[in-house]
Design an enzyme around this catalytic site. Structure first.
Site, short mmCIF file in Angstrom:
data_model
loop_
_atom_site.label_atom_id
_atom_site.label_comp_id
_atom_site.label_asym_id
_atom_site.label_seq_id
_atom_site.Cartn_x
_atom_site.Cartn_y
_atom_site.Cartn_z
N SER A 54 -14.55 -26.02 -27.04
CA SER A 54 -13.40 -25.12 -26.95
C SER A 54 -12.54 -25.27 -28.20
O SER A 54 -12.17 -26.39 -28.57
CB SER A 54 -12.57 -25.45 -25.70
OG SER A 54 -11.48 -24.59 -25.57
N LYS A 76 -16.17 -21.49 -27.72
CA LYS A 76 -15.14 -20.76 -26.97
C LYS A 76 -13.87 -20.72 -27.81
O LYS A 76 -13.37 -21.75 -28.26
CB LYS A 76 -14.85 -21.44 -25.63
CG LYS A 76 -13.75 -20.71 -24.84
CD LYS A 76 -13.62 -21.23 -23.43
CE LYS A 76 -12.80 -22.50 -23.34
NZ LYS A 76 -12.52 -22.90 -21.95
N LYS A 113 -9.88 -19.81 -27.97
CA LYS A 113 -8.66 -19.48 -27.25
C LYS A 113 -8.02 -18.26 -27.91
O LYS A 113 -7.97 -18.16 -29.15
CB LYS A 113 -7.69 -20.66 -27.29
CG LYS A 113 -8.18 -21.91 -26.56
CD LYS A 113 -8.17 -21.73 -25.06
CE LYS A 113 -8.50 -23.03 -24.34
NZ LYS A 113 -8.42 -22.90 -22.87
N ASP A 145 -11.13 -17.22 -24.26
CA ASP A 145 -10.33 -17.67 -23.11
C ASP A 145 -8.88 -17.30 -23.34
O ASP A 145 -8.26 -17.75 -24.31
CB ASP A 145 -10.48 -19.19 -22.96
CG ASP A 145 -9.72 -19.73 -21.76
OD1 ASP A 145 -9.18 -18.93 -20.97
OD2 ASP A 145 -9.66 -20.97 -21.62
N GLU A 174 -12.48 -14.98 -20.47
CA GLU A 174 -12.03 -15.87 -19.40
C GLU A 174 -10.55 -15.66 -19.07
O GLU A 174 -9.70 -15.68 -19.96
CB GLU A 174 -12.27 -17.32 -19.83
CG GLU A 174 -11.94 -18.35 -18.77
CD GLU A 174 -12.21 -19.77 -19.27
OE1 GLU A 174 -11.83 -20.71 -18.55
OE2 GLU A 174 -12.79 -19.94 -20.36
N ASP A 229 -10.93 -18.47 -14.00
CA ASP A 229 -10.67 -19.91 -14.10
C ASP A 229 -9.51 -20.23 -13.17
O ASP A 229 -9.70 -20.64 -12.02
CB ASP A 229 -10.37 -20.26 -15.56
CG ASP A 229 -9.90 -21.69 -15.77
OD1 ASP A 229 -9.79 -22.46 -14.80
OD2 ASP A 229 -9.59 -22.05 -16.93
N LYS A 246 -13.56 -26.03 -12.37
CA LYS A 246 -12.90 -27.26 -12.77
C LYS A 246 -12.58 -28.03 -11.50
O LYS A 246 -11.81 -27.57 -10.66
CB LYS A 246 -11.61 -26.97 -13.56
CG LYS A 246 -11.85 -26.36 -14.93
CD LYS A 246 -10.54 -26.02 -15.60
CE LYS A 246 -10.79 -25.43 -17.01
NZ LYS A 246 -9.54 -24.89 -17.59
N GLY A 293 -13.30 -27.78 -19.08
CA GLY A 293 -12.73 -29.08 -19.43
C GLY A 293 -11.22 -29.03 -19.48
O GLY A 293 -10.62 -27.97 -19.67
#
Length: 378
Positions: A144, A170, A172, A198, A223, A248, A272, A300
């Site tokens: 990430s 991934k 952000k 995400d 996400e 998520d 998660k 994570g």
């Protein structure tokens, strides 16, 4: 799952706060973290100790839970219930039921259940992966990447992770840092790189046309674009966007997962364990998604080696068909608190061997980073 494990009797529970600085600041749409204030849980029996890690953040930004609050609810509400149940004699599968009268506080509950599970499995000489029904000994490792200070910095960071062999990147994103960063990463590294984004709830129902601009970049998924309580909004976005929508923060239980799937709000789910109240509920979410043809992956929360080991074991189940955030420990910490190197090679993370989570604590280093400890007995 293996269901004939001998129960354990809890003699003591230790809450240990540690402070681990991050190698680099990690920025998302809801804030920047420079270090992790981590609450660890140790459950002691007559013969074994088990460890869990609470994933609540320093501040209530990702969710309403935060580390001070998690410790408070453990001390005053959750731990007393565990000791009061059958003289502390229990199985990990009892923990969720014992703690159910206390509303929410899933991250605190998950940490206690994880520690009980680790202790019970160590006492029975069984690994968590075997107990849960593992089908893999190596799992694909994704990484990430936080919001960078510049496009050039982002390109350099992503290039470094690709050189390390990570199986998926991934990014952000947030409004104003979305289309252009993704475009440049695709242009620089090509369409063959597994790439996803995400949003951490940063967008609104009105942003469907904006998010649809990501469709040409062949992303694995987008996400959690909207707030966690807006499941209907995600269903509306899913009709406007060609890229698969993954949830998520909205998925807090197996019932929430079923609801989101049946309403068309997502076609992929990030599991998660801390967010859903424990690894056993995480397995239930895995199972209901598998039954409905919905792939899952393991997210994570900047865990230390204790939480990371738990996540690696969880990711060995069959329906974890997307690479998770199971990156190397060195991605986040210059030194970890476990002796075993949780490091991916060629984009694959090995599953720790041995009973329970399969890792041991570096006691000297653990003491150096410990801020406080509390021990509770029956």
């Amino acid at each position: 799952m293996i269901d004939n494990l001998e129960p354990i009797t809890i003699r003591a529970i230790e809450l240990r706060r540690i402070s681990l600085p991050l190698v680099t600041p990690f920025r998302t749409s809801f804030g920047t973290e420079n270090s992790r204030d981590i609450l660890l849980v140790r459950v002691e029996t007559d013969s074994q100790s088990g460890w869990g890690e609470c994933v609540s953040g320093n501040d209530p930004l990702y969710s309403s839970e935060y580390v001070e609050g998690s410790q408070h609810v453990m001390v005053h509400h959750l731990i007393p219930r565990l000791f009061a149940f059958n003289g502390g004699h229990m199985s990990a599968h009892d923990v969720a039921h014992i703690l159910e009268p206390v509303k929410d506080h899933r991250m605190a509950k998950a940490a206690l259940e994880a520690a009980v599970l680790d202790a019970q499995l160590r006492a029975n000489d069984v690994s968590i992966a075997s107990h849960l029904g593992s089908v893999n000994e190596l799992i694909p490792s994704g990484v990430s990447v936080g919001i960078a200070n510049s496009i050039d910095e982002l390109v350099k960071t992503v290039g470094g992770y690709l050189d390390e062999g990570y199986a998926r990147i991934k990014l952000k994103i947030e409004p104003g840092w979305d289309i252009e960063p993704v475009r440049v990463i695709r242009q620089t590294f090509g369409d063959h790189i597994p790439l996803q984004v995400d949003a951490n709830t940063a967008y609104t129902r009105n942003d469907g046309p904006l998010l649809a601009q990501l469709d040409p970049f062949n992303l694995l998924l987008i996400e959690q674009p909207l707030p966690e309580d807006d499941v209907t909004g995600h269903a509306l976005i899913a009709k406007q966007v060609g890229t698969p929508i993954c949830l998520d923060e909205s998925i807090v239980s197996s019932l929430a997962a079923i609801d989101a799937i049946e309403r068309g709000a997502c076609s992929i789910i990030n599991i998660k364990a801390g967010r859903v109240g424990g690894y056993l509920e995480a397995v239930r979410i895995h199972d209901v998604c598998r039954e409905r043809g919905i792939p899952v992956w393991c997210g994570g929360m900047l865990e230390s080696g204790i939480g990371r080991a738990h996540n690696i074991h969880l990711s060995t189940l069959a329906n974890f068909r997307k690479p998770g955030d199971t990156s190397s420990s060195s991605r986040y910490f210059a030194k970890d608190i476990v002796n075993e190197a949780l490091e991916a090679t060629n984009g694959r993370m090995p599953v720790p061997k041995g009973p329970g989570i399969g890792v041991t604590l570096d006691r000297d280093f653990l003491e150096k980073v410990t801020v406080s400890t509390e021990v509770f007995t029956a």
